[in-house]
Write a protein that holds these residues in place. Structure first.
Motif, short mmCIF file in Angstrom:
data_model
loop_
_atom_site.label_atom_id
_atom_site.label_comp_id
_atom_site.label_asym_id
_atom_site.label_seq_id
_atom_site.Cartn_x
_atom_site.Cartn_y
_atom_site.Cartn_z
N ALA A 2 0.63 -1.19 -0.19
CA ALA A 2 0.32 -0.01 -0.21
C ALA A 2 1.13 1.05 0.07
N THR A 3 0.90 2.69 -0.79
CA THR A 3 1.37 3.55 -0.85
C THR A 3 2.15 3.64 -2.00
N LEU A 4 2.62 2.14 -1.88
CA LEU A 4 4.47 1.92 -2.29
C LEU A 4 4.74 0.91 -3.92
N GLU A 25 -0.56 -2.58 -5.41
CA GLU A 25 -0.87 -2.06 -3.83
C GLU A 25 -2.01 -2.89 -3.57
N MET A 26 -2.70 -3.05 -2.31
CA MET A 26 -4.17 -3.75 -1.84
C MET A 26 -5.08 -2.59 -2.63
N ILE A 27 -5.46 -3.60 -3.36
CA ILE A 27 -7.12 -3.18 -4.05
C ILE A 27 -8.10 -3.52 -2.75
N ILE A 81 -5.45 -13.28 -2.63
CA ILE A 81 -5.85 -12.37 -1.28
C ILE A 81 -5.32 -11.89 -0.01
N ASN A 82 -5.61 -10.94 0.43
CA ASN A 82 -4.38 -10.10 1.61
C ASN A 82 -4.74 -10.59 2.77
N MET A 83 -4.11 -12.40 3.50
CA MET A 83 -4.61 -12.26 4.76
C MET A 83 -3.32 -12.15 5.62
N GLY A 162 6.33 -5.92 15.07
CA GLY A 162 6.59 -5.11 13.78
C GLY A 162 8.05 -5.32 13.05
N TYR A 163 8.60 -4.84 12.89
CA TYR A 163 9.87 -5.18 11.64
C TYR A 163 10.92 -5.15 12.48
N ALA A 164 10.96 -4.97 13.85
CA ALA A 164 12.27 -5.03 15.31
C ALA A 164 13.76 -6.62 14.89
N GLY A 185 8.45 -17.27 -0.08
CA GLY A 185 8.87 -16.48 1.22
C GLY A 185 9.07 -15.05 1.27
N ASN A 186 8.79 -14.70 1.87
CA ASN A 186 9.13 -12.89 2.22
C ASN A 186 9.12 -12.52 4.06
N GLY A 187 9.93 -11.12 3.73
CA GLY A 187 10.93 -10.61 4.94
C GLY A 187 12.26 -10.83 5.16
N ASP A 188 12.20 -9.34 4.84
CA ASP A 188 14.11 -8.79 5.16
C ASP A 188 15.19 -8.79 4.23
N VAL A 189 15.09 -9.21 2.97
CA VAL A 189 15.63 -10.06 2.18
C VAL A 189 15.79 -8.54 1.52
N SER A 190 17.22 -8.27 1.85
CA SER A 190 18.27 -7.42 1.75
C SER A 190 18.87 -7.13 0.51
N LEU A 207 10.49 -15.17 -4.25
CA LEU A 207 10.32 -14.77 -2.54
C LEU A 207 9.93 -13.53 -3.44
N MET A 208 8.69 -12.93 -2.27
CA MET A 208 8.21 -11.44 -2.36
C MET A 208 9.54 -10.63 -1.86
N ILE A 209 9.47 -9.34 -2.16
CA ILE A 209 10.57 -8.58 -1.38
C ILE A 209 9.82 -7.34 -1.55
N GLY A 210 10.05 -6.64 -0.37
CA GLY A 210 8.70 -5.52 -0.54
C GLY A 210 10.16 -4.25 -0.19
N ARG A 211 10.45 -3.86 0.56
CA ARG A 211 10.70 -2.63 1.27
C ARG A 211 12.09 -2.38 0.61
N ALA A 212 13.12 -3.39 0.20
CA ALA A 212 13.85 -3.52 -0.35
C ALA A 212 13.74 -2.90 -1.96
N PHE A 270 10.88 7.39 2.24
CA PHE A 270 11.47 6.96 3.54
C PHE A 270 12.78 5.94 3.74
N TYR A 271 12.42 4.91 2.43
CA TYR A 271 12.67 4.01 2.48
C TYR A 271 14.29 4.20 1.34
N TYR A 272 14.41 5.21 0.11
CA TYR A 272 15.38 5.08 0.00
C TYR A 272 16.31 6.13 0.12
C1 LIG Z 1 4.21 0.22 3.73
C2 LIG Z 1 4.00 -0.57 4.01
C3 LIG Z 1 2.99 -1.23 3.10
C4 LIG Z 1 2.11 -2.53 2.44
N1 LIG Z 1 1.51 -2.83 2.37
C5 LIG Z 1 1.49 -4.08 1.86
C6 LIG Z 1 0.38 -5.07 0.48
O1 LIG Z 1 -0.70 -3.85 0.44
N2 LIG Z 1 0.59 -5.81 1.16
C7 LIG Z 1 0.94 -7.25 1.32
O2 LIG Z 1 0.91 -7.94 1.15
N3 LIG Z 1 2.12 -6.53 2.58
C8 LIG Z 1 1.83 -4.75 2.63
N4 LIG Z 1 3.25 -4.63 3.43
C9 LIG Z 1 4.04 -5.36 3.33
C10 LIG Z 1 5.05 -6.15 2.44
O3 LIG Z 1 4.68 -6.30 1.77
C11 LIG Z 1 6.12 -7.59 3.58
O4 LIG Z 1 5.25 -8.28 4.01
C12 LIG Z 1 6.70 -6.85 4.58
O5 LIG Z 1 7.51 -5.65 4.51
C13 LIG Z 1 8.05 -7.96 5.14
O6 LIG Z 1 8.67 -7.94 3.51
P1 LIG Z 1 10.22 -6.61 3.74
O7 LIG Z 1 10.76 -7.16 4.50
O8 LIG Z 1 10.29 -7.54 2.47
O9 LIG Z 1 9.64 -5.91 3.65
C14 LIG Z 1 3.62 -3.34 3.42
C15 LIG Z 1 4.73 -3.43 4.22
C16 LIG Z 1 4.88 -2.03 4.43
C17 LIG Z 1 6.54 -1.19 4.91
#
Ligand SMILES: Cc1cc2nc3c(=O)[nH]c(=O)nc-3n(C[C@H](O)[C@H](O)[C@H](O)COP(=O)(O)O)c2cc1C
Length: 315
Positions: A2-4, A25-27, A81-83, A162-164, A185-190, A207-212, A270-272
């Motif tokens: 969302a928002t990214l 983004e989630m709809i 589906i976002n669960m 959270g992410y701590a 898998g998802n989480g903290d890929v850097s 892998l799903m990569i989010g913040r990175a 914020f991330y960049y």
């Molecule tokens: C600002 C922000 C928005 C997010 N929005 C979603 C989202 O819409 N759908 C989703 O599945 N995960 C969302 N996430 C979670 C990420 O997809 C991911 O599960 C989480 O950040 C861990 O992965 P990462 O370490 O690669 O970021 C969001 C995370 C952040 C920080």
């Protein structure tokens, strides 16, 4: 995300090199079904319509099923589906991770009904749940699969985390070996190296990569071993952060409604800004800006003051 993970970010990533899939983004299903004012922005398909995965959120079956049916028209790889979302605003409406705490029959009915309306790939994004209970997680995922889910993505953290603390990646490996469908898998890929290690250790399908992906929009090209995009790099191959910032801000103006410009710019930077030596300082200044132009100006000044930060190696 969302928002990214809107079109402007995807265009930036595309400039370096695409991932196999782009999750939207989630709809929000009820808003989408009711033709909310901004909904059309969430279903834009550039730069790779064929790689889009539409992620749907909502707290009740009716709008989710209707939205799934409407999303057929947008093509792409499939529907997710976002669960997994644990944001209080989402979970309190019965959406996101709230699904993991509902009676199994209610969740099964949702997945079955969405499945019936949506012919392409159906996936579900999960977290671990309320507490560490692997048998329960496994039973939950098996139920999703019995009802038609073809892929599970696991963000291995608890609802309250959270992410701590680091993501508990072992759970990805366990699900990948115990489920009959692909697990991402998802989480903290850097970094590309970290991605390889995650894949090797967990034997998951992807892998799903989010913040990175925001901090390092070149991460997918690095993983694929592609050379970085010439338009956003210096002749020596280092990333030109000023060019990246300008590119992103221009795409944001073109591909997002004006009402979103500053909030999305704040979120991106914020991330960049973690690429910079004085990350905290520049982040704080950017968060106070009112327009994307102001951000451009701040960054211009920053690169004059901290010249060495303008370029960095892709990693
Ligand atoms: C600002 C922000 C928005 C997010 N929005 C979603 C989202 O819409 N759908 C989703 O599945 N995960 C969302 N996430 C979670 C990420 O997809 C991911 O599960 C989480 O950040 C861990 O992965 P990462 O370490 O690669 O970021 C969001 C995370 C952040 C920080």
């Amino acid at each position: 995300m969302a928002t990214l993970s809107h079109e402007a970010l995807r265009l930036l990533i595309h400039e370096f090199g695409d991932p196999d899939e782009y999750f939207s983004e989630m709809i929000h299903a009820p808003s989408f079904v009711h033709g909310g004012r901004f909904e059309s922005w969430y279903v834009r398909t550039s730069p790779c319509p064929e790689r889009m995965v539409w992620q749907l959120t909502g707290g009740s079956e009716g709008p989710m099923v209707k939205a799934a049916s409407m999303l057929r028209a947008y093509g792409g790889i499939g529907l997710d589906i976002n669960m997994g979302c644990s944001a209080p605003d989402i979970a309190k409406t019965g959406a996101g991770i709230a699904w993991m705490g509902k009676p199994l029959a209610e969740v099964a009915s949702l997945v079955r009904s969405v499945r019936a309306e949506f012919p392409a790939r159906l996936s579900v994004k999960c977290r671990l749940g309320e507490d560490e209970n692997y048998p329960r997680l496994l039973a939950f995922c098996r139920m999703l699969i019995d009802e038609g889910a073809e892929l599970i993505t696991l963000h291995p953290r608890l609802r309250r985390q959270g992410y701590a603390r680091p993501a508990m990646r072992d759970y990805v490996g366990r699900l990948a070996s115990d489920l009959p469908v692909p697990v991402y898998g998802n989480g903290d890929v850097s970094s590309a190296e970290d991605a390889r290690s995650f894949l090797e250790k967990s034997h998951c399908a992807g892998l799903m990569i989010g913040r990175a992906a925001v901090q390092k929009p070149w991460i997918f090209s690095t993983i694929s071993g592609l050379p970085p995009a010439a338009s956003l790099t210096a002749p020596d191959g280092r990333v030109d952060h000023r060019a990246v910032s300008d590119f992103f801000l221009s795409r944001l103006r073109e591909c997002q409604p004006e009402e979103f410009h500053i909030s999305r710019a704040h979120r991106f930077f914020f991330y960049y800004c973690d690429n910079f030596s004085f990350a905290h300082h520049i982040k704080m200044r950017i968060q106070k800006t009112k327009t994307p132009d102001e951000i451009g100006g701040l960054l211009d000044d920053y690169f004059v003051q901290v010249e060495a930060d303008r370029f960095s190696p892709v990693c």
